[in-house]
Design a protein around this motif. Sequence first.
Motif, PDB file in Angstrom:
ATOM      1  N   TYR A   1       0.390  40.157  56.248  1.00 21.02           N
ATOM      2  CA  TYR A   1      -0.388  40.895  57.239  1.00 21.02           C
ATOM      3  C   TYR A   1      -1.864  40.495  57.273  1.00 21.02           C
ATOM      4  O   TYR A   1      -2.729  41.300  57.582  1.00 21.02           O
ATOM      5  N   ILE A   2      -2.134  39.250  56.938  1.00 17.96           N
ATOM      6  CA  ILE A   2      -3.486  38.713  57.067  1.00 17.96           C
ATOM      7  C   ILE A   2      -3.373  37.211  57.260  1.00 17.96           C
ATOM      8  O   ILE A   2      -2.461  36.569  56.732  1.00 17.96           O
ATOM      9  N   SER A   3      -4.272  36.658  58.038  1.00 18.44           N
ATOM     10  CA  SER A   3      -4.301  35.217  58.244  1.00 18.44           C
ATOM     11  C   SER A   3      -4.521  34.518  56.906  1.00 18.44           C
ATOM     12  O   SER A   3      -5.477  34.807  56.185  1.00 18.44           O
ATOM     13  N   HIS A   4      -3.625  33.593  56.568  1.00 20.00           N
ATOM     14  CA  HIS A   4      -3.763  32.870  55.304  1.00 20.00           C
ATOM     15  C   HIS A   4      -5.012  32.004  55.291  1.00 20.00           C
ATOM     16  O   HIS A   4      -5.607  31.783  54.230  1.00 20.00           O
ATOM     17  N   LYS A   5      -5.415  31.493  56.444  1.00 23.06           N
ATOM     18  CA  LYS A   5      -6.634  30.679  56.503  1.00 23.06           C
ATOM     19  C   LYS A   5      -7.853  31.542  56.163  1.00 23.06           C
ATOM     20  O   LYS A   5      -8.715  31.135  55.357  1.00 23.06           O
TER      21      LYS A   5
ATOM     22  N   ASN B   1      -7.507  40.872  63.099  1.00 25.21           N
ATOM     23  CA  ASN B   1      -6.220  40.964  63.801  1.00 25.21           C
ATOM     24  C   ASN B   1      -5.782  39.623  64.384  1.00 25.21           C
ATOM     25  O   ASN B   1      -4.624  39.464  64.778  1.00 25.21           O
ATOM     26  N   LEU B   2      -6.699  38.629  64.416  1.00 24.52           N
ATOM     27  CA  LEU B   2      -6.381  37.318  64.986  1.00 24.52           C
ATOM     28  C   LEU B   2      -5.992  36.337  63.896  1.00 24.52           C
ATOM     29  O   LEU B   2      -6.527  36.375  62.788  1.00 24.52           O
ATOM     30  N   GLN B   3      -5.089  35.437  64.233  1.00 28.13           N
ATOM     31  CA  GLN B   3      -4.662  34.421  63.281  1.00 28.13           C
ATOM     32  C   GLN B   3      -5.786  33.435  62.970  1.00 28.13           C
ATOM     33  O   GLN B   3      -5.940  32.997  61.837  1.00 28.13           O
ATOM     34  N   ARG B   4      -6.585  33.066  63.954  1.00 29.98           N
ATOM     35  CA  ARG B   4      -7.682  32.120  63.761  1.00 29.98           C
ATOM     36  C   ARG B   4      -9.009  32.782  64.140  1.00 29.98           C
ATOM     37  O   ARG B   4      -9.074  33.982  64.343  1.00 29.98           O
ATOM     38  N   GLY B   5     -10.040  31.966  64.241  1.00 33.26           N
ATOM     39  CA  GLY B   5     -11.366  32.483  64.557  1.00 33.26           C
ATOM     40  C   GLY B   5     -12.284  32.515  63.362  1.00 33.26           C
ATOM     41  O   GLY B   5     -13.413  33.009  63.454  1.00 33.26           O
ATOM     42  N   GLU B   6     -11.811  31.950  62.218  1.00 39.25           N
ATOM     43  CA  GLU B   6     -12.620  31.965  61.005  1.00 39.25           C
ATOM     44  C   GLU B   6     -13.867  31.078  61.121  1.00 39.25           C
ATOM     45  O   GLU B   6     -14.805  31.227  60.347  1.00 39.25           O
TER      46      GLU B   6
ATOM     47  N   ARG C   1      -2.440  37.956  63.413  1.00 39.40           N
ATOM     48  CA  ARG C   1      -2.292  37.664  61.979  1.00 39.40           C
ATOM     49  C   ARG C   1      -0.843  37.793  61.570  1.00 39.40           C
ATOM     50  O   ARG C   1      -0.078  38.602  62.109  1.00 39.40           O
ATOM     51  N   ARG C   2      -0.469  36.962  60.592  1.00 41.08           N
ATOM     52  CA  ARG C   2       0.879  37.044  60.047  1.00 41.08           C
ATOM     53  C   ARG C   2       0.908  36.391  58.661  1.00 41.08           C
ATOM     54  O   ARG C   2       0.008  35.670  58.289  1.00 41.08           O
TER      55      ARG C   2
END
Length: 380
Positions: free
Chosen positions: A113-117, A225-230, A379-380
Amino acid sequence: MELFTILPAASGALFITQAIYYLGVYNKIHTHCKKVKSTINTDNPPLSVIIVAKDAANELQENLPLILEQDYPEFEVIVIYDRAADDCDDALKLLEDKYPNLYHTFIPDSARYISHKKLGITMGIKASRHDWLVFTESNCRPQSNQWLRQMARNFTPTTEIVLGYSNYEKTSGWFNKKIIFDTLLNSMRYLGMAISGHPYMGTGRNLAYRKSLYYKQKGFSSHLNLQRGEDDLFINETANAHNTRVETSAESVMRISTPKYKRICCEEKISYMATSRYFKGAARYLMGFETFSRLLFYAVTVAIIVLGILFHQWITLGIGVLLWILRFVMQLVVFRKASKDLNERKFYTLLPVFDILQPMWNFKFKMQRRMRRKDEFMRR
């Protein structure tokens, strides 16, 4: 006829609009390279290089030594690997035996439940010993051993962010030329805007910022809540005219390995389209207007040529063709200067082709993003 008065006037207005973008934004990289900076830090403060990698054992073996052997007095390299793998662990341990400033750890498989990146970057930041953090990726290699020195010369007391340039390795083939042009143009946009005092994004392939800025911003909490954007969203939220500097020397360039499969580049572009929708400020719309005015300029030029020939309006035809030639020469000069400064591929005969095709590529990626399920970018 009124039409033959309106068309040249429209073409002239669009030409002026394009000139403002090319001379006022895209040419900034060249003027920045020529300019002698008044505030340069020669202290070379200690820094931490952070790399989050996944399925990249070979890339790390090939590229890490080029980072670890940088000509810089004090730095550490922290690798956070997404999912432990025996071959990667062994390779990193061998490198650690040779380079005492290399450290690595793994993102736990139990992370959910959080982006691994983003989790990997957070782990790297918390493990780092220094305030200045430099980010790159496993498929990137510095073009010289002066990369860290060139980035660090921008670490002034008021600076919190340094944006660097990265692009793909130069190889043969149409696809390589295409992705290099697209990346170069986008870099001329966001780096040019940053030099002008209006930063709006950055890329994690060549980026530095203070650890204190990360904590002040509460990390990636606003877009967890987004997978990217770091990288791009974080810079969009924190960068301003006073805390951001740009490094554009050829020695600071990061080269990206050309992906084996085209779909990898396509997925990266679609992912960028998904996060760029959340950019704050007017920069996103200003860059979109450049694309719109470019396409409209081409449409008006074609109309002038066709109608000028059909109705024997040679003066109107001459004005339209002259403005197109002037724009092409201006564009060619700006791209040539930027390419020379960045040790980049030169674009001559292909420039008008890519100039028209690039908006079409981006439109295709936008349509593909819209056709995807929304949860694919969460996110996943």
